[in-house]
Scaffold this active site. Structure first.
Site, PDB file in Angstrom:
ATOM      1  N   THR A  64       0.826  -1.208   0.000  1.00  0.00           N
ATOM      2  CA  THR A  64       0.000   0.000   0.000  1.00  0.00           C
ATOM      3  C   THR A  64       0.863   1.261   0.000  1.00  0.00           C
ATOM      4  OG1 THR A  64      -1.462  -1.322   1.402  1.00  0.00           O
ATOM      5  CG2 THR A  64      -2.045   1.001   1.086  1.00  0.00           C
ATOM      6  N   ALA A  65       1.785   1.359   0.963  1.00  0.00           N
ATOM      7  CA  ALA A  65       2.604   2.576   1.054  1.00  0.00           C
ATOM      8  C   ALA A  65       3.766   2.544   0.059  1.00  0.00           C
ATOM      9  CB  ALA A  65       3.136   2.733   2.478  1.00  0.00           C
TER      10      ALA A  65
ATOM     11  N   GLU B 139       9.559  -6.806  -3.618  1.00  0.00           N
ATOM     12  CA  GLU B 139       8.308  -7.337  -3.060  1.00  0.00           C
ATOM     13  C   GLU B 139       8.411  -8.860  -2.969  1.00  0.00           C
ATOM     14  OE1 GLU B 139       5.344  -6.517  -1.703  1.00  0.00           O
ATOM     15  OE2 GLU B 139       4.811  -8.642  -1.840  1.00  0.00           O
TER      16      GLU B 139
ATOM     17  N   TRP C 153       0.760 -13.495   3.930  1.00  0.00           N
ATOM     18  CA  TRP C 153       1.892 -13.989   4.730  1.00  0.00           C
ATOM     19  C   TRP C 153       1.442 -15.046   5.726  1.00  0.00           C
ATOM     20  CZ3 TRP C 153       6.994 -13.046   4.041  1.00  0.00           C
ATOM     21  CH2 TRP C 153       7.359 -11.931   3.268  1.00  0.00           C
TER      22      TRP C 153
ATOM     23  N   ASN D  41      -7.596  -6.575   1.396  1.00  0.00           N
ATOM     24  CA  ASN D  41      -8.443  -6.082   2.491  1.00  0.00           C
ATOM     25  C   ASN D  41      -9.910  -5.990   2.053  1.00  0.00           C
ATOM     26  OD1 ASN D  41      -8.760  -3.740   1.001  1.00  0.00           O
ATOM     27  ND2 ASN D  41      -7.335  -2.526   2.197  1.00  0.00           N
TER      28      ASN D  41
ATOM     29  N   HIS E 251      -5.564  -4.729  11.566  1.00  0.00           N
ATOM     30  CA  HIS E 251      -5.024  -3.369  11.545  1.00  0.00           C
ATOM     31  C   HIS E 251      -3.835  -3.230  12.500  1.00  0.00           C
ATOM     32  CE1 HIS E 251      -9.443  -2.198  10.477  1.00  0.00           C
ATOM     33  NE2 HIS E 251      -8.774  -2.569   9.401  1.00  0.00           N
TER      34      HIS E 251
ATOM     35  N   ALA F 138       2.288   1.192   8.292  1.00  0.00           N
ATOM     36  CA  ALA F 138       1.415   1.357   9.468  1.00  0.00           C
ATOM     37  C   ALA F 138       2.199   1.364  10.779  1.00  0.00           C
ATOM     38  CB  ALA F 138       0.365   0.248   9.500  1.00  0.00           C
TER      39      ALA F 138
END
Ligand SMILES: *[C@@H]1O[C@H](CO)[C@@H](O)[C@H](O)[C@H]1NC(C)=O
Ligand SMILES: *[C@@H]1O[C@H](CO)[C@@H](O)[C@H](O)[C@H]1NC(C)=O
Ligand SMILES: *[C@@H]1O[C@H](CO)[C@@H](O)[C@H](O)[C@H]1NC(C)=O
Ligand SMILES: *[C@@H]1O[C@H](CO)[C@@H](O)[C@H](O)[C@H]1NC(C)=O
Ligand SMILES: *[C@@H]1O[C@H](CO)[C@@H](O)[C@H](O)[C@H]1NC(C)=O
Ligand SMILES: *[C@@H]1O[C@H](CO)[C@@H](O)[C@H](O)[C@H]1NC(C)=O
Ligand SMILES: *[C@@H]1O[C@H](CO)[C@@H](O)[C@H](O)[C@H]1NC(C)=O
Ligand SMILES: *[C@@H]1O[C@H](CO)[C@@H](O)[C@H](O)[C@H]1NC(C)=O
Ligand SMILES: *[C@@H]1O[C@H](CO)[C@@H](O)[C@H](O)[C@H]1NC(C)=O
Ligand SMILES: *[C@@H]1O[C@H](CO)[C@@H](O)[C@H](O)[C@H]1NC(C)=O
Length: 671
Positions: A59-60, A80, A116, A146, A606, A639
């Site tokens: 995402t980031a 990745e 994962w 998600n 989260h 996150a």
């Protein structure tokens, strides 16, 4: 199921789909194979000189990759661990692999191709329960797997980053607002919930030119509108603009879905695929990063010189000219730092790792949103998404509708979401008793500097009654609460259903077996850690969220669950239900609820906070420029930097943070 039954079903399905799918197909065709890597391979990637190496194409990481490579003079390499899977329908189709899972093509969560599949250590306060920790392992990261919920937290949650954690006014609701907008291409809702007004401020809160498509459900089952009306009838209003700084109460929630194609909009297709032709951007997929290579010499201090990664059992090193940007997620980034000699010196030296920088806060401060679930059975003929599973005719109609107009049941994402202040769900005497119990608990605890300020902020937030403390949501599909315990029975039921299609009597029985799952989640006041326990970079870290170790945490879940029961017993939703299945009305007293929630807790996925952005005095790991204290050229953008959990799902916040991070990096180098 017998082979003849299967043949009959398949024949019926094929002729039906031939009849129905005459018009153009909006969906990309999936050819069943994916490139192993994109534009590069392990050896040539290692030989490339990159200004920036981004660890984690999630995402980031992909936001950083996209923004930094906008300047053709800047070269960016992304590493990745997962595959690059463009056009994968399991990722793209909102209901496929996600809400209900799909018996034909599988699921995303718990599938090693995408996930994962981390697990927690047995949880002491949950009688040893092990919590599954799904995290995206695919290009796009967790944004590919998600539930697509798109929420912005109340202002105070972001303002705390400035005031409580001492990161300066850039990290505040106002400072972040332009970045939230930069991410979004927002489309206004067509359908409205009971009590919802067309509020012009909702449009003002959103951006319309960004990479991620943000939209609203155009299809609802029979459940959502009566659920919202029932909540309204017991004092929970509808919030017409949950994204303008006030997250609270029930809302029609936005989602990251492209309304034109009906496909998930995520970092993989929205950011990476649109930048894929840039010669200065390379992404190496299916490569596991094992450590950062540092040099420790001279006045620059500890300088990252390269990144080691493993492909096919062989270790490669790519060198880095300017910076390493860790975007591997809150559960992997601390692991990579620790493997590289940056972390708690006791943990590292016990494993024989040379300690480059003793930094015990790395991997601490893990916070999350636990969840418990209740299941209800709906009456016959009430439409839920389960109809896609038991009625082949309906399922094919919906597939065609989805393929040709991007609408219908296949395009559904959870629509009803409501973060509620605690005071709306418990009376003032219960609230006061809980609060004095909490104060007594905290008085017995040794607190770190960051915990002291977190608890002070949380006390004032919960007392204000102005932010969400637990969140209700409605999942209009089957047996959510009992899937973990009875997963195989659930699948068996699907098979039985196919077998008995020819028998109306049995079909009737199955029709009764539709469920409405609702979940409550509460959050905050969970603070724990995760660290390496092995020098093997492919071993999973030891994750201990310490769920429900503070009595307050269990009490919030108990009272939240009791409130959900009351909600589902209110009209007009009550009239559509046959009753509660899990935990069942046998559970009545607070003690019985407490025992139930300790068997039913899971994570809403989260996890955050493990490399917190906070002042050094408070025990922060990164500074307001997201640079790791004590390292010359390593930033963290994931996150892990969020210093304290926020009141909503985190995905839009991660994107906004990453957009801001890209500006910070650009301004550091004047690029
Ligand atoms: C819908 O589109 C998908 C992807 O192209 C395809 O696999 C599927 O067969 C289509 N379904 C129908 C009923 O047309
Ligand atoms: C399948 O699709 C991928 C991605 O679109 C493409 O790179 C690959 O070449 C295709 N393979 C075949 C056999 O067509
Ligand atoms: C937030 O919005 C809800 C619903 O519109 C409203 O009832 C509430 O008073 C608002 N809270 C604050 C703190 O403004
Ligand atoms: C890693 O960095 C060290 C200096 O700390 C250097 O001696 C070594 O050659 C580097 N390794 C690789 C593979 O670049
Ligand atoms: C470092 O780790 C050890 C072993 O787990 C632990 O006992 C110690 O408290 C940690 N140090 C700090 C400062 O957290
Ligand atoms: C199955 O779906 C079709 C098409 O929506 C509908 O006409 C039919 O009544 C459904 N059958 C049952 C048993 O629900
Ligand atoms: C508050 O709620 C609790 C149950 O949740 C109940 O036992 C108690 O009587 C209530 N107190 C008042 C003053 O209504
Ligand atoms: C808090 O409440 C729990 C039960 O909910 C109880 O076991 C515990 O003793 C209480 N703690 C304090 C400090 O009152
Ligand atoms: C799971 O299935 C078994 C056997 O049907 C049943 O006894 C048990 O109560 C079920 N558990 C849950 C949590 O529904
Ligand atoms: C850590 O590793 C040791 C040695 O392999 C093992 O005995 C222990 O159970 C592990 N601890 C955890 C919490 O996984």
């Amino acid at each position: 199921m017998s082979p003849t039954t299967l043949t009959r079903l398949l024949t019926a399905a094929v002729s039906l789909s031939a009849t129905l799918s005459a018009s153009a197909n909006l969906q990309p065709q999936y050819n069943g194979s994916y490139p192993a890597a994109t534009g590069t391979d392990a050896a040539s990637f290692a030989k490339t000189k990159f200004d920036f190496v981004v660890v984690g194409g999630g995402t980031a990481g992909l936001v950083l990759a996209y923004r930094l490579s906008e300047n053709p003079k800047i070269s960016v390499g992304v590493i990745e661990a997962g595959q690059y899977r463009p056009d994968d329908p399991l990722i793209g189709t909102p209901t496929a692999g996600n809400l209900l899972g799909n018996a034909d093509i599988g699921t995303l969560l718990g599938n090693p191709t995408y996930d994962w599949m981390f697990q927690s250590v047995p949880q002491a306060a949950l009688n040893g329960l092990v919590i599954d920790y799904p995290r995206g392992k695919v290009v796009g990261g967790s944004s590919a797997i998600n539930s697509m919920i798109w929420q912005r937290a109340s202002d105070v949650d972001y303002d705390n980053w400035n005031t409580v954690f001492q990161n300066g006014p850039g990290w505040s609701a106002q400072g972040l607002e332009p970045y939230f907008k930069r991410v979004e291409s927002w489309t206004e809702p067509e359908l409205l919930f009971p009590g919802q007004q067309r509020d012009p401020a909702l449009a003002t809160a959103h951006g319309t030119n960004g990479p991620i498509s943000v939209s609203y459900d155009t299809f609802l089952t029979d459940i959502e509108v009566p659920s919202v009306a029932a909540a309204n009838s017991i004092g929970i209003p509808t919030n017409s603009n949950p994204d303008g700084g006030n997250e609270t109460f029930i809302a029609l929630t936005a989602r990251s879905v492209d309304p034109k194609t009906g496909l998930r909009s995520y970092a993989g297709n929205a950011y990476y695929q649109t930048a894929i032709g840039r010669p200065n951007l390379k992404l190496l997929s299916q490569a596991v990063v094992s450590k950062i290579n540092f040099s420790k010499s001279g006045k620059s201090g500890i300088v990252a010189t390269g990144v080691n990664y493993i492909v096919g059992g062989k270790t490669y090193t790519v060198s880095v000219e300017k910076e390493v940007i860790l975007a591997a997620g809150s559960l992997k980034t601390p692991q990579i730092l620790e493997l590289s000699g940056v972390g708690n010196k006791t943990i590292l030296s016990n494993l024989g790792i040379d300690v480059l920088l003793d930094f015990p806060q790395i991997g601490e401060n893990l916070q999350d949103h636990p969840v418990t679930l209740l299941d209800f059975k709906v009456k016959d003929d009430v439409l839920t998404l389960d109809r896609l599973n038991y009625n082949q005719t309906y399922s094919y109609e919906q597939q065609v509708l989805y393929n040709t107009s991007a609408s219908g049941a296949m395009s559904y994402t959870e629509a009803v979401v409501g973060p509620l202040p605690l005071q709306k769900t418990v009376n003032s005497s219960t609230f006061d008793a809980m609060f004095s119990n909490l104060t007594a608990t905290l008085a017995t605890q040794q607190q770190t500097p960051i915990q002291k300020v977190q608890y002070a902020a949380l006390e004032s937030m919960v007392k204000s009654g102005a932010v969400g403390w637990f969140e209700l949501t409605v999942v209009p599909s089957g047996g959510v609460a009992s899937t973990a315990a009875n997963g195989s029975n659930y699948l068996t039921s699907v098979a039985i259903e196919l077998d008995v299609l020819s028998s109306p009597a049995s079909l009737r029985t199955w029709l009764c077996s539709m469920w409405l799952g609702t979940s409550t989640f509460y959050h905050r006041l969970t603070s724990a850690g995760q660290h390496i326990n092995s020098t093997d970079p492919t071993a999973q870290p030891v994750i201990d969220p310490k769920f429900l170790e503070i009595p307050w945490d269990a009490e919030v879940l108990v009272h939240g669950s009791q409130w959900v029961r009351k909600w589902m017993q209110s009209e007009p939703i009550a009239g559509l239900l046959e009753g509660e299945v899990t935990p069942s009305l046998n559970v009545q007293s607070d003690e019985e609820w407490d025992a139930y929630v300790r068997t039913a807790v899971r994570t809403t996925n989260h996890p955050l906070g493990t490399t917190a952005m906070a002042s050094r005095a408070l025990g922060g790991v990164v500074d307001p420029n997201l640079k790791v204290y004590g390292l010359a050229n390593v930033r963290v953008v994931d996150a892990g930097i969020i210093p304290m959990t926020i009141g909503v799902a985190i995905q839009s916040t991660i994107y906004a943070m990453a957009e801001k991070a890209a500006d910070l990096v650009k301004s550091t180098y004047g690029i």
